[in-house]
Structures are given as structure tokens and as C-alpha cells.
Design a protein around this motif. Structure first.
Motif, PDB file in Angstrom:
ATOM      1  N   SER A  80      -7.816   6.816  14.673  1.00 30.65           N
ATOM      2  CA  SER A  80      -6.391   7.080  14.461  1.00 30.65           C
ATOM      3  C   SER A  80      -5.718   5.906  13.764  1.00 30.65           C
ATOM      4  O   SER A  80      -4.910   6.098  12.842  1.00 30.65           O
ATOM      5  CB  SER A  80      -5.693   7.356  15.787  1.00 30.65           C
ATOM      6  OG  SER A  80      -6.196   8.503  16.384  1.00 30.65           O
ATOM      7  N   VAL A  81      -6.041   4.713  14.189  1.00 31.11           N
ATOM      8  CA  VAL A  81      -5.461   3.523  13.566  1.00 31.11           C
ATOM      9  C   VAL A  81      -5.953   3.399  12.122  1.00 31.11           C
ATOM     10  O   VAL A  81      -5.167   3.112  11.203  1.00 31.11           O
ATOM     11  CB  VAL A  81      -5.805   2.261  14.389  1.00 31.11           C
ATOM     12  CG1 VAL A  81      -5.405   0.998  13.653  1.00 31.11           C
ATOM     13  CG2 VAL A  81      -5.135   2.326  15.749  1.00 31.11           C
ATOM     14  N   ILE A  82      -7.240   3.642  11.903  1.00 35.00           N
ATOM     15  CA  ILE A  82      -7.785   3.570  10.553  1.00 35.00           C
ATOM     16  C   ILE A  82      -7.146   4.630   9.651  1.00 35.00           C
ATOM     17  O   ILE A  82      -6.813   4.361   8.493  1.00 35.00           O
ATOM     18  CB  ILE A  82      -9.320   3.713  10.588  1.00 35.00           C
ATOM     19  CG1 ILE A  82      -9.932   2.467  11.219  1.00 35.00           C
ATOM     20  CG2 ILE A  82      -9.885   3.934   9.197  1.00 35.00           C
ATOM     21  CD1 ILE A  82     -11.409   2.583  11.514  1.00 35.00           C
ATOM     22  N   ALA A  83      -6.947   5.828  10.181  1.00 35.78           N
ATOM     23  CA  ALA A  83      -6.321   6.896   9.389  1.00 35.78           C
ATOM     24  C   ALA A  83      -4.883   6.541   9.029  1.00 35.78           C
ATOM     25  O   ALA A  83      -4.449   6.748   7.896  1.00 35.78           O
ATOM     26  CB  ALA A  83      -6.367   8.213  10.160  1.00 35.78           C
ATOM     27  N   GLY A  84      -4.133   5.994   9.976  1.00 32.96           N
ATOM     28  CA  GLY A  84      -2.759   5.583   9.682  1.00 32.96           C
ATOM     29  C   GLY A  84      -2.691   4.485   8.644  1.00 32.96           C
ATOM     30  O   GLY A  84      -1.858   4.509   7.738  1.00 32.96           O
ATOM     31  N   ARG A  85      -3.580   3.504   8.757  1.00 21.48           N
ATOM     32  CA  ARG A  85      -3.607   2.414   7.763  1.00 21.48           C
ATOM     33  C   ARG A  85      -4.047   2.927   6.397  1.00 21.48           C
ATOM     34  O   ARG A  85      -3.544   2.481   5.376  1.00 21.48           O
ATOM     35  CB  ARG A  85      -4.510   1.289   8.246  1.00 21.48           C
ATOM     36  CG  ARG A  85      -3.935   0.566   9.454  1.00 21.48           C
ATOM     37  CD  ARG A  85      -4.804  -0.576   9.836  1.00 21.48           C
ATOM     38  NE  ARG A  85      -4.936  -1.467   8.703  1.00 21.48           N
ATOM     39  CZ  ARG A  85      -4.464  -2.700   8.661  1.00 21.48           C
ATOM     40  NH1 ARG A  85      -3.838  -3.174   9.682  1.00 21.48           N
ATOM     41  NH2 ARG A  85      -4.640  -3.452   7.597  1.00 21.48           N
ATOM     42  N   PHE A  86      -5.009   3.871   6.378  1.00 19.79           N
ATOM     43  CA  PHE A  86      -5.461   4.437   5.114  1.00 19.79           C
ATOM     44  C   PHE A  86      -4.324   5.178   4.423  1.00 19.79           C
ATOM     45  O   PHE A  86      -4.115   5.033   3.220  1.00 19.79           O
ATOM     46  CB  PHE A  86      -6.644   5.382   5.338  1.00 19.79           C
ATOM     47  CG  PHE A  86      -7.037   6.145   4.114  1.00 19.79           C
ATOM     48  CD1 PHE A  86      -7.794   5.544   3.126  1.00 19.79           C
ATOM     49  CD2 PHE A  86      -6.640   7.453   3.936  1.00 19.79           C
ATOM     50  CE1 PHE A  86      -8.154   6.232   1.984  1.00 19.79           C
ATOM     51  CE2 PHE A  86      -6.990   8.162   2.801  1.00 19.79           C
ATOM     52  CZ  PHE A  86      -7.746   7.543   1.825  1.00 19.79           C
ATOM     53  N   LEU A  87      -3.579   5.962   5.183  1.00 27.48           N
ATOM     54  CA  LEU A  87      -2.473   6.715   4.594  1.00 27.48           C
ATOM     55  C   LEU A  87      -1.385   5.781   4.081  1.00 27.48           C
ATOM     56  O   LEU A  87      -0.773   6.038   3.049  1.00 27.48           O
ATOM     57  CB  LEU A  87      -1.914   7.715   5.602  1.00 27.48           C
ATOM     58  CG  LEU A  87      -2.839   8.880   5.938  1.00 27.48           C
ATOM     59  CD1 LEU A  87      -2.254   9.725   7.054  1.00 27.48           C
ATOM     60  CD2 LEU A  87      -3.108   9.727   4.712  1.00 27.48           C
ATOM     61  N   ARG A  88      -1.126   4.696   4.786  1.00 24.39           N
ATOM     62  CA  ARG A  88      -0.136   3.723   4.305  1.00 24.39           C
ATOM     63  C   ARG A  88      -0.652   3.016   3.058  1.00 24.39           C
ATOM     64  O   ARG A  88       0.083   2.811   2.100  1.00 24.39           O
ATOM     65  CB  ARG A  88       0.181   2.698   5.382  1.00 24.39           C
ATOM     66  CG  ARG A  88       1.241   1.704   4.907  1.00 24.39           C
ATOM     67  CD  ARG A  88       1.494   0.616   5.873  1.00 24.39           C
ATOM     68  NE  ARG A  88       0.319  -0.232   5.942  1.00 24.39           N
ATOM     69  CZ  ARG A  88       0.141  -1.166   6.843  1.00 24.39           C
ATOM     70  NH1 ARG A  88       1.018  -1.356   7.780  1.00 24.39           N
ATOM     71  NH2 ARG A  88      -0.938  -1.899   6.851  1.00 24.39           N
ATOM     72  N   HIS A  89      -1.922   2.653   3.058  1.00 28.87           N
ATOM     73  CA  HIS A  89      -2.512   1.932   1.931  1.00 28.87           C
ATOM     74  C   HIS A  89      -2.489   2.775   0.656  1.00 28.87           C
ATOM     75  O   HIS A  89      -2.280   2.242  -0.432  1.00 28.87           O
ATOM     76  CB  HIS A  89      -3.944   1.522   2.272  1.00 28.87           C
ATOM     77  CG  HIS A  89      -4.662   0.848   1.153  1.00 28.87           C
ATOM     78  ND1 HIS A  89      -4.343  -0.427   0.724  1.00 28.87           N
ATOM     79  CD2 HIS A  89      -5.671   1.261   0.359  1.00 28.87           C
ATOM     80  CE1 HIS A  89      -5.122  -0.747  -0.275  1.00 28.87           C
ATOM     81  NE2 HIS A  89      -5.949   0.257  -0.521  1.00 28.87           N
ATOM     82  N   THR A  90      -2.723   4.061   0.782  1.00 32.86           N
ATOM     83  CA  THR A  90      -2.744   4.918  -0.400  1.00 32.86           C
ATOM     84  C   THR A  90      -1.353   5.399  -0.789  1.00 32.86           C
ATOM     85  O   THR A  90      -1.207   6.067  -1.809  1.00 32.86           O
ATOM     86  CB  THR A  90      -3.642   6.144  -0.185  1.00 32.86           C
ATOM     87  OG1 THR A  90      -3.168   6.883   0.938  1.00 32.86           O
ATOM     88  CG2 THR A  90      -5.084   5.736   0.019  1.00 32.86           C
ATOM     89  N   GLY A  91      -0.350   5.099   0.006  1.00 33.31           N
ATOM     90  CA  GLY A  91       1.002   5.548  -0.306  1.00 33.31           C
ATOM     91  C   GLY A  91       1.173   7.034  -0.065  1.00 33.31           C
ATOM     92  O   GLY A  91       1.889   7.709  -0.803  1.00 33.31           O
ATOM     93  N   ALA A  92       0.536   7.544   0.957  1.00 33.69           N
ATOM     94  CA  ALA A  92       0.546   8.987   1.226  1.00 33.69           C
ATOM     95  C   ALA A  92       1.879   9.429   1.802  1.00 33.69           C
ATOM     96  O   ALA A  92       2.686   8.628   2.275  1.00 33.69           O
ATOM     97  CB  ALA A  92      -0.572   9.340   2.197  1.00 33.69           C
ATOM     98  N   PHE A  93       2.086  10.723   1.766  1.00 38.91           N
ATOM     99  CA  PHE A  93       3.272  11.309   2.367  1.00 38.91           C
ATOM    100  C   PHE A  93       3.147  11.212   3.887  1.00 38.91           C
ATOM    101  O   PHE A  93       2.066  11.388   4.446  1.00 38.91           O
ATOM    102  CB  PHE A  93       3.411  12.766   1.944  1.00 38.91           C
ATOM    103  CG  PHE A  93       3.485  12.947   0.461  1.00 38.91           C
ATOM    104  CD1 PHE A  93       4.607  12.559  -0.244  1.00 38.91           C
ATOM    105  CD2 PHE A  93       2.420  13.471  -0.241  1.00 38.91           C
ATOM    106  CE1 PHE A  93       4.683  12.714  -1.613  1.00 38.91           C
ATOM    107  CE2 PHE A  93       2.476  13.633  -1.608  1.00 38.91           C
ATOM    108  CZ  PHE A  93       3.606  13.247  -2.296  1.00 38.91           C
TER     109      PHE A  93
END
Length: 126
Positions: A50-63
Motif C-alpha cells: 500500500s505504501v509502495i503503491a501510494g508513493r508510485f502514484l505520487r511519483h508518476t503524478g497520477a490522479f
């Protein structure tokens, strides 16, 4: 369009069903104790994901709406009776909260605070 393409990275979309549905199903087939399954799989492994997914979405600039995808994938495993309904809904909420914390961490401060123009007296000419 570039932001949209960066968000749909295959690693992110393949790992969610693996951690949410396939991994719990395989673990349930083993002879491990229920406490070990809950602690190792649902708390440690899925919380880290969950933490990795949240950081990935922030890193890619996701919605921010994509933060809901991982808890929904986990809820699908609850609806398929792979994980227990007794704690599955609460864990999905916990995964969402962890994702939101990972997504928003580090955004408390303005990075360009030194470059801002003071407006104490207002702008006289622009």
C-alpha cells in the motif's frame, strides 16, 4: 496524455491482482496457521505494498482517484471469499489510508518559498 501513460505502468497494474487476489489464494491453500497468514500477508506484505503503491502514484503524478483501485482489488478478494469479511473491509480501509498518507507525504512544505514575491503592500505594477 503523457501523465495518463505514465500512470498505466504494467508493473503497478499487474502487482495489484497478484497481491490482492492471487497471493491470498495461494497462502490459503497452504497449511499455515490463520494468525500467521493474517499477520504476514495482510498486515506486513499488503501494508508495505500500500505504501509502495501510494508513493508510485505520487511519483508518476497520477490522479488521486487511482488511490481507490488497490483497496477495491482487495475488496474483490473479500467478495470472492478469499479473505474473511470479518476483517476484510477494515483492512481495505486501512490500505486506503496508508496509500493516502504515502501519496501526500512530503507535500506539507512549499519547495519554492524563496522564489515567491511578498505581497505585503500589494502589487503596484505588474
Amino acid at each position: 496524455m503523457k501523465r495518463f501513460n505514465k500512470t498505466f505502468d504494467w508493473r503497478f497494474w499487474i502487482l495489484m491482482p497478484i497481491f490482492g487476489i492471487l497471493f491470498p489464494y495461494v497462502i490459503n491453500l497452504t497449511k499455515l496457521t490463520a494468525n500467521f497468514k493474517i499477520i504476514v500477508l495482510l498486515f506486513i506484505v499488503n501494508m508495505i505494498f500500500s505504501v509502495i503503491a501510494g508513493r508510485f502514484l505520487r511519483h508518476t503524478g497520477a490522479f488521486w482517484v487511482l488511490l481507490l483501485v488497490w483497496p477495491i482489488v482487495f475488496l474483490i478478494s473479500v467478495w470472492l471469499h478469499i479473505n474473511s469479511m470479518f476483517y476484510g473491509y477494515y483492512l481495505a480501509l486501512l490500505y486506503l489510508i496508508l496509500e493516502v498518507f504515502a501519496f501526500t507525504s512530503g507535500q506539507e512544505e512549499e519547495l519554492d518559498i524563496d522564489k515567491q514575491i511578498p505581497v505585503d503592500g500589494g502589487f503596484s505594477e505588474v
